[in-house]
Design an enzyme around this catalytic site. Sequence first.
Site, PDB file in Angstrom:
ATOM      1  CG  PHE A 129      -2.002   0.936   1.269  1.00 15.02           C
ATOM      2  CD1 PHE A 129      -3.189   0.636   0.633  1.00 15.02           C
ATOM      3  CD2 PHE A 129      -1.875   2.159   1.902  1.00 15.02           C
ATOM      4  CE1 PHE A 129      -4.252   1.539   0.645  1.00 15.02           C
ATOM      5  CE2 PHE A 129      -2.920   3.076   1.911  1.00 15.02           C
ATOM      6  CZ  PHE A 129      -4.118   2.766   1.282  1.00 15.02           C
ATOM      7  CG  ASP A 198      -0.692  -1.885   6.802  1.00 19.77           C
ATOM      8  OD1 ASP A 198      -1.812  -2.165   7.275  1.00 19.77           O
ATOM      9  OD2 ASP A 198      -0.439  -0.822   6.203  1.00 19.77           O
ATOM     10  CE1 TYR A 223      -9.903   3.546   6.080  1.00 21.95           C
ATOM     11  CE2 TYR A 223      -8.952   4.605   8.013  1.00 21.95           C
ATOM     12  CZ  TYR A 223      -8.850   4.184   6.701  1.00 21.95           C
ATOM     13  OH  TYR A 223      -7.680   4.399   6.005  1.00 21.95           O
ATOM     14  CE  LYS A 224      -8.607   0.428   4.521  1.00 24.78           C
ATOM     15  NZ  LYS A 224      -7.166   0.338   4.327  1.00 24.78           N
ATOM     16  NE  ARG A 373      -9.928  -2.266  -3.742  1.00 22.84           N
ATOM     17  CZ  ARG A 373      -9.493  -1.754  -2.605  1.00 22.84           C
ATOM     18  NH1 ARG A 373      -8.490  -2.308  -1.957  1.00 22.84           N
ATOM     19  NH2 ARG A 373     -10.059  -0.664  -2.094  1.00 22.84           N
TER      20      ARG A 373
HETATM   21  C1  LIG Z   1      -6.361   1.508   4.249  1.00 22.24           C
HETATM   22  C2  LIG Z   1      -4.924   1.233   4.468  1.00 22.24           C
HETATM   23  C3  LIG Z   1      -4.099   2.185   5.087  1.00 22.24           C
HETATM   24  C4  LIG Z   1      -4.638   3.546   5.464  1.00 22.24           C
HETATM   25  O1  LIG Z   1      -3.810   4.265   6.299  1.00 22.24           O
HETATM   26  P1  LIG Z   1      -4.311   5.597   7.045  1.00 22.24           P
HETATM   27  O2  LIG Z   1      -3.090   6.316   7.368  1.00 22.24           O
HETATM   28  O3  LIG Z   1      -5.065   5.144   8.261  1.00 22.24           O
HETATM   29  O4  LIG Z   1      -5.191   6.347   6.094  1.00 22.24           O
HETATM   30  C5  LIG Z   1      -2.787   1.834   5.320  1.00 22.24           C
HETATM   31  N1  LIG Z   1      -2.296   0.635   4.938  1.00 22.24           N
HETATM   32  C6  LIG Z   1      -3.070  -0.295   4.315  1.00 22.24           C
HETATM   33  C7  LIG Z   1      -2.505  -1.605   3.906  1.00 22.24           C
HETATM   34  C8  LIG Z   1      -4.400  -0.012   4.061  1.00 22.24           C
HETATM   35  O5  LIG Z   1      -5.169  -0.914   3.444  1.00 22.24           O
END
Ligand SMILES: *Cc1c(COP(=O)(O)O)cnc(C)c1O
Length: 414
Positions: A129, A198, A223-224, A373
């Site tokens: 990501f 992560d 939030y997911k 997705r």
């Molecule tokens: C959604 C997501 C994030 C989001 O990070 P924020 O800083 O909380 O916006 C980070 N890493 C992964 C793998 C994600 O899927």
Amino acid sequence: MTLLTTFTERAAELDRNDKLASFRERFVIPDDVIYLDGNSLGLMASTVPERLGHLTESEWSHGLIRSWSTAGWFDLPLTVGNRIAPIIGAGADEVAVGESTSVNLFRCMVTAMLHNAPRSTILVEAENFPTDSYMAESVAALMPTASLRSFDEDLASALDDDVALVVLSHVDYRSAKIRDMAAITKAAHAAGALVLWDISHSVGAVPCDVTGADTDFAVGCTYKYLNGGPGAPAFTWINPRHMDNLRQPLLGWMGHRDPFAFAPEYAPAPGARQLVCGTPQVLSLATLDEALKIWDELDLDALYAKGRALTEFFVEAVMTTCPAGSVTLAGPSDPYERGNHVSLDIAEGGFEIMQALYERGVIGDFRQPSLMRFGFAPLYTSFSEVAAAAAHLVDLLATGAWRDVAPTERLPGT
Ligand SMILES: *Cc1c(COP(=O)(O)O)cnc(C)c1O
């Protein structure tokens, strides 16, 4: 009877036998929408407005500063962390909730680099990501000795005796492929490296055991699949073996042993409390706390089994009924190797097809250049929704009706 009718009937049967079906009633679900984006922003639990109402009408407006203790505001980062702990295999009081995943990545990366000096390489998976790579880049730029390297699939040959930290995602945000957390952690440890996972796309979707894997650091979003709401604070877990004499870069006053002594010198609070940086985000934490209450009643194995069944059903429905060559499954075909979303590589018109799906009330998302997705949050997605979404998608592919959709530059919410 057409093939698609068969899927509709099978879906009805699967819904009748779904032991988790009643959890759907715990969420606000908009009419005329098939929501397949819970991997990006989960639905709102229906008790959230009441909780926030209580917070604004009583705790804040009347309790004011007293509510830091009387309403438990001060403890929320750990209270909420304790709700997340069993979902990720962490122990009590080991998880702190606050800030964003990006900030927590930064903190864990710097911590790992300090712990594992004089090793100096941060090894980041190339397809991670983006924020993970960006944060690693900023750590490498800030720490004079640190340097950044990326690896593709082959971690084993990328590990050498200078690698201090390996950063990777448990579930890939694009392909949904699940990595073997225990095996990779073991290999990295054998090479002398620490590991930061992560788990944004795995928490609440697939089995995740940070203690069992004996890993070092884990961060993730809420939030997911945890339904914490837009901008909900992220969590951090650091293996207790690193907590004695922890050297971490964000020494905020709220992580101090005695914040209200206003001492000139920093002294860390014990355990994960020291990972709280500044004042906790009370409104967001209360929302998340409320959403997580649902998890108290959940059988996690049943939840993960339903997640696998949903994605498997969608893949089967689409792949057996779509026009030949129109779609390729862009990720693992074994549901045990896949998170709770499915990525489809669309030969032509992926963006426009997703736009046409939005117009029909089916909400997924699109990732350039050609990936559609679809997320299947097992807490609230029904098999009938999956069958209906697959039927819409196949209809668009078969008829080419997406070509009539007025072009827009972006999809809502992307
Ligand atoms: C959604 C997501 C994030 C989001 O990070 P924020 O800083 O909380 O916006 C980070 N890493 C992964 C793998 C994600 O899927």
